[in-house]
Scaffold this active site. Sequence first.
Site, mmCIF file in Angstrom:
data_model
loop_
_atom_site.group_PDB
_atom_site.id
_atom_site.type_symbol
_atom_site.label_atom_id
_atom_site.label_comp_id
_atom_site.label_asym_id
_atom_site.label_seq_id
_atom_site.Cartn_x
_atom_site.Cartn_y
_atom_site.Cartn_z
ATOM 1 N N HIS A 193 -3.558 -5.690 0.821
ATOM 2 C CA HIS A 193 -3.473 -6.047 2.233
ATOM 3 C C HIS A 193 -3.898 -7.508 2.383
ATOM 4 O O HIS A 193 -4.676 -8.026 1.593
ATOM 5 C CB HIS A 193 -4.387 -5.158 3.074
ATOM 6 C CG HIS A 193 -3.945 -3.735 3.126
ATOM 7 N ND1 HIS A 193 -2.810 -3.337 3.789
ATOM 8 C CD2 HIS A 193 -4.483 -2.609 2.579
ATOM 9 C CE1 HIS A 193 -2.664 -2.026 3.667
ATOM 10 N NE2 HIS A 193 -3.665 -1.559 2.934
ATOM 11 N N CYS A 247 0.837 -1.203 0.000
ATOM 12 C CA CYS A 247 0.000 0.000 0.000
ATOM 13 C C CYS A 247 0.875 1.258 0.000
ATOM 14 O O CYS A 247 1.592 1.505 -0.960
ATOM 15 C CB CYS A 247 -0.980 -0.034 1.167
ATOM 16 S SG CYS A 247 -2.397 1.083 0.936
#
Length: 485
Positions: A427, A328
């Site tokens: 994630h 991310c």
Amino acid sequence: MEKKSLLILGTASHVGKSSVVTAICRILSRSYRVAPFKAQNMSLNSWITKDGKEIGIAQAIQAKAAGTEPTADMNPVLLKPKGDCVSQVVLLGEPYADKSAGQYYDSIEEMHAVLKGALERLWKEHDIIVMEGAGGAAEINLYERDIVNVGTARLTKAPIILVGDIERGGVFASLYGTIALLPEDVRKNVKGFIINKFRGDIEILRPGLKQLEDKTGIPVLGVLPHFKLRIPSEDSVSLGDKEDSKAEKEIEVAVIRLPRISNFTDFEPLEGLVKVRYVDINEELGNPDAIMIPGTKNTVNDLLDLRASGMDKKIQAFKGKVPIFGICGGYQMLGRTIFDSGVENGVEAEFEGLGLLDIGTRFGEYKKRTVQVTKKVNGYGPILRPIDGEEIKGYEIHMGVTDSNRTVFGDDGAIDEDGFVIGTYLHGLFDNRNIRNALVRYLYEKKGLEYEPDEAISENDAYEELANVVEQNIDMEKLFEIAGV
């Protein structure tokens, strides 16, 4: 239909409220339709529901333990700290606004209306709601503006169980003091105590338990032993418990502890296989076998802090020597440039990244991508080649758009020409056993060590394990009576 509910409050943060709620959800789900609920959660560890809504990871775990699908109604208000006393307010799973504490409390009546709607929808679909407070229940300066402890108690009139943590000391004072400070209309609904994280001979504790009951008129439902949870952590308070974990392992993975770190639970699946060391940006990086740059609530500011500390140079020095993963915000930092139109840092500017991946990221608008995804591994390089074409699952929570010429998981992410620097928006990457085993096997073999693929405990087994501990140490008959089931 009677609106049944049970509220679990705590004497402080990190006393075990979330795990107690998870266990109760699991136990009650054997006979009832159960939903978890937390009115307001402040956490940088979040989860994406099937319909793309963002909630605290604890409520997603509790819903799974209850055998129900996580929804935004289970955590209607999520606060994600951004720094400088400002948090992003996520309302019913959608980004709402960035607010200071004062601005947020000015809108508290609006939040009350949101909570009422969420609870009504949950009650329509479930027999009982198991609710969780936040931090310490007796925050006397916040009573008139609180929505998650006293506010939830007053809104639902639910019976309350108060949890205290004996590991840190002072559990009797904290339980008694909390009861003394609660408003009378809330105090009268406290029906039981649970003491958590006990080590040693419980007989030594019994005189104190009796005195607490005599002084408050409230029964102690049980004492839970200290044991290792095998479910993800909720917030960064628990990071301090991880820093020296798995010290006996020969393989060390360094996770850069960014000032605004988010979703550090991404790395928990590695903890049983390697030593996972969380490294502050002002500490020495040492000589790790792999480096992880996690997600962050503010990519630009954490990149600037990384550079000011000199940690950027330390990471760059390991290029080509050890695997470097960015997830991310960490992925965005690995690129050549980050252009911010003012979304991240308040002013329009372009920032130089770490330059380890041939990518560029642009923050063009205040818009977040939140989605669950399934991708196929593009098996480029020595780490991923053995699992080329295999499927992985994950979820995205990010602002910004990244251009990549060499993707790594379907159309996501990037990988360098040697296959050692890997960036992704996914994630939950290491929740995938194939990815986890591919990386750890590579690290073991590089050191000439034999690696046996891990057989990780299933989610259901982890929930059952937790539920069994609670059932064996809590007066469940009394708890059911309190809950009205």
